[in-house]
Design an enzyme around this catalytic site. Structure first.
Site, short mmCIF file in Angstrom:
data_model
loop_
_atom_site.label_atom_id
_atom_site.label_comp_id
_atom_site.label_asym_id
_atom_site.label_seq_id
_atom_site.Cartn_x
_atom_site.Cartn_y
_atom_site.Cartn_z
CD GLU A 142 -3.08 -1.12 2.40
OE1 GLU A 142 -2.78 -0.30 3.48
OE2 GLU A 142 -3.67 -1.69 2.21
CD GLU A 298 -3.87 -5.85 2.61
OE1 GLU A 298 -4.50 -5.12 3.62
OE2 GLU A 298 -3.30 -5.74 2.51
C1 GLA Z 1 -3.95 -2.75 4.66
C2 GLA Z 1 -2.31 -3.80 5.01
C3 GLA Z 1 -2.18 -4.48 5.75
C4 GLA Z 1 -3.26 -4.39 7.36
C5 GLA Z 1 -4.57 -3.96 6.66
C6 GLA Z 1 -5.76 -4.62 8.25
O1 GLA Z 1 -4.33 -2.61 3.95
O2 GLA Z 1 -2.52 -3.41 3.81
O3 GLA Z 1 -1.03 -4.70 6.78
O4 GLA Z 1 -2.71 -3.21 8.14
O5 GLA Z 1 -4.74 -2.60 6.16
O6 GLA Z 1 -7.29 -3.47 7.35
#
Ligand code: GLA
Length: 680
Positions: A142, A298
């Site tokens: 991210e 995710e």
């Molecule tokens: C983000 C991060 C993950 C985790 C999630 C939790 O998407 O990439 O590492 O912290 O949030 O929701």
């Protein structure tokens, strides 16, 4: 269909790993994202490396038939790096550094951080590039998520280099930024800083360039790491997980460099518009690489832990949201994370294997979902499914929300309002920058396209000339790419196609005295710089009625325009532009160009959209889309979902995937969905 999760085996004793792999097989997991936050384990001190554990887990997963999306592990720098190299730290607007103890505290522009990250990535790529278990590369994590802006000295230096490349000379920069205003003229690039804390409105062109610079810097981190992976001979696709409509990263400019689009999506269970917010995000990421499926990298199996309160998903919601992703182009469904952490900041975050184990509803839903996905046949690629292009543009987003404007607005929400109106009708929409509007679309809607680049204007004009229907406005075609007015007034680029000339903005805000009354007790002068006039963010504010072939009310602005060479479809019946055109249409080339001098409110948007769809000859996928129901097309695949809390009867064409039974008319229970084979 990929199915799996982020996997953090380094948070657990090794004797749990075999059980993990066995459970993964039970859940139908095909792939895990490995090692995202493992830097301090892989390189415990500047001169020590430890890959043995990673060798063991990759081999174990591979033996269990589970593919690895291997992370480059650079998302959180180890604490030793702060003490050894304080110049890796990012800084806030006042220049104060961020410290380790959370994650993403490094400056992406720091040459030291880039050198140390490169060394780690090189070692990983050389070691695992030819491992048969590694199916993909996951660069960082991210990019830009927590640290949207960096005002460190490293960022300052890199910003100057970026500006040198863009402008070539300080004179060109002075011209682009309009520095004759307020004595801002620069004598050399060494005098230029990122827009740090300042007492009043900062130079908007400088702010815009800084946002471009930050987005480019994160992309550069990706490109750097991708180059290293390729130089090591690793052939797997390389990606980095995006975050949908994430303000700081112009993903449209990143997309050509990314082999497969991957996206993270965490819908807020308390958001009443949730299904539209997520549909928007899926359409946005699908549109980044037209014709290619994407991967949901995710989502949460259940609650997250980072909102003020974190309710559970309702039963079936997880599967329904998954179906929405697939229907809108996803070929992979992954979670954060595999096993719930037992310590640290995310220990209350849901996972596939909850702390309470496999008797849980979460685990059972994850297993059932894995089974359902495994039964799916190969799905068609998302192709030319959308007859409508909705213009969404990051540079415009940055610029249109700038300070010192006639009114404040929430660009994302306004584009989402149009998107939701289309989704309600079961019409597929691509979300694209203006340059990507072409003859594959029949209708293009460009709301609040304040910053319009020359190439974007040319594409929109030739779209109309070639037979498309364009709806532009309001607050569109105001500035060039440097956030400067163009010579000759406003609507200088689209005006000829629209047949409209622009006089004034005329914002629809409550009278200032109402606002002052609302703020009784607050101190502050009413002079320039005080926030005296309320912002109609989210549609709160005054409205202006319009009447004619179309009726309704407009919000945000009731612009004063002249319909010099266009039909007046509706006229303002009240408000500051009473008697002036509110909606216009002009036949241009083989198409037509509409101008909306106001943003139709929640009710009026339906009527306006109906007229546009009619003009463009666009119809929805179903004759009738009941409330709460979503329909999405992906080639021959039609996905129908009941997002509501009551059963609902739906009539749809096609046959059920799997059984081949005709769908016809049937009731869908709350959160129930169906995948149909339904050729156009
Ligand atoms: C983000 C991060 C993950 C985790 C999630 C939790 O998407 O990439 O590492 O912290 O949030 O929701």
């Amino acid at each position: 269909m990929l199915y799996g999760a982020d996997y953090n085996p380094d948070q657990w004793p090794e004797d749990i790993w075999p059980e993990d792999v066995a459970l993964m097989r039970e859940a139908g997991v095909t792939t895990v994202s490995l090692g995202i936050f493992s830097w301090s384990r892989l390189q415990p001190s500047p001169d020590t490396w430890d890959f043995a554990w990673l060798d063991r887990i990759i081999d174990l997963l591979h033996a269990g038939g589970i593919g690895v999306n291997l992370a480059t592990a650079t998302a959180s720098a180890p604490p030793w790096m702060t003490t050894a190299h304080p110049d890796i730290l990012a800084a806030d607007e006042s220049g104060s550094p961020y410290w380790h103890g959370s994650r993403q505290h490094h400056s992406p522009a720091s040459p030291t951080w880039r050198r140390l990250a490169a060394e780690l990535v090189r070692r990983l790529a050389e070691r695992y590039g030819d491992h048969p278990g590694v199916v993909m590369w996951h660069v960082d994590n991210e990019l830009g998520c927590h640290l949207n802006e960096d005002f460190s000295d490293a960022a300052r230096d890199a910003f100057r280099v970026w500006l040198e490349k863009r402008y070539g000379s300080v004179d060109a920069l002075n011209d682009a930024w309009g520095t004759a205003f307020w004595s801002q003229r620069y004598g050399s690039l060494d005098e230029v800083f990122p827009p740090r804390n300042a007492p009043f409105i900062r130079n908007p062109s400088q702010v815009l360039d800084y946002k471009r610079f930050m987005s480019d810097t994160w992309l550069d981190v990706f490109l750097d790491q991708k180059r290293i992976i390729r130089a090591a001979g690793a052939p797997q696709p390389v990606s980095t997980n995006m975050m949908g409509a994430f303000p700081p990263a112009d993903y449209a400019s990143w997309a050509p460099h990314i082999d497969v689009i991957t996206d993270d999506c965490y819908p807020d269970p308390l958001d009443p518009q949730r299904r539209f917010t997520t549909a928007f995000q899926r359409d946005l990421v699908r549109s980044l690489k037209r014709g290619q499926p994407w991967i949901l990298m995710e989502q949460a199996t259940d609650a997250v832990n980072w909102r003020p309160s974190n309710p559970s998903k309702m039963p079936g919601q997880l599967a329904a949201e998954t179906a929405q992703s697939i229907g809108r182009g996803a070929d992979g469904i992954m979670f954060f994370q595999w096993r719930q952490s037992r310590a640290g900041a995310e220990k209350f975050h849901s996972a596939m294997v909850p702390q309470a184990g496999t008797r849980t509803r979460t685990w059972q839903e994850a297993v059932a979902l894995g089974e359902r996905l495994a039964e799916l046949p190969e799905l068609p690629s998302p192709g030319d499914d959308a007859p409508v292009a909705l213009v969404f543009d990051w540079e415009n987003w940055w610029a249109v929300e700038g300070e010192g404007h006639p009114t404040r607005l929430d660009y994302l929400q306004l584009v989402r309002d149009w998107h939701a109106a289309l989704v309600c009708r079961g019409i597929m929409v691509d979300l694209v920058p203006p340059e990507r509007v072409d003859s594959r679309y029949r209708l293009a809607i460009a709301p609040f396209l304040y910053l319009l680049r020359d190439a974007g204007a040319a594409a929109l004009t030739s779209f109309v000339e070639g037979g498309g229907v364009l709806a532009a406005g309001p607050f569109t075609d105001i500035v060039d790419e440097n956030d400067r007015f163009r010579d000759g007034g406003f609507l200088t680029q689209l005006g000829p196609a629209l047949g409209v000339a622009f006089e004034d903005f005329r914002p629809l805000v409550p009278p200032a005295r109402d606002v002052v009354a609302e703020r009784a007790g607050e101190e502050g002068s009413a002079g320039a710089g005080s926030d005296q006039v309320a912002a109609p963010i989210g549609g709160v504010g005054a409205s202006a009625a319009f009447d004619g072939r179309l009726r309704g009310s407009g919000t945000f602005v009731a612009e004063a325009v002249w319909a010099d060479d266009a039909e007046e479809v509706a006229t303002f019946a009240s408000g500051p532009s009473e008697g002036r055109p509110a909606v216009t249409r002009r036949a241009h080339g083989s198409g037509s160009a509409w101008y909306l001098a106001t943003m139709p409110d929640a009710e009026a948007i339906d009527g306006v959209l109906e007229a546009l769809l009619d003009d463009a000859g666009v119809a929805g996928e179903l004759d009738d889309v009941p409330a709460g129901v979503e329909v999405a097309r992906r080639g021959e695949l039609l996905t129908v979902i009941n997002h509501g809390t009551e059963p609902v009867e739906v009539t749809a064409p096609g046959t059920l995937l799997g059984t081949g039974e005709a769908f016809g008319t049937r009731a869908l229970a709350p959160q129930e969905f169906a995948f149909l084979r339904a050729p156009r």
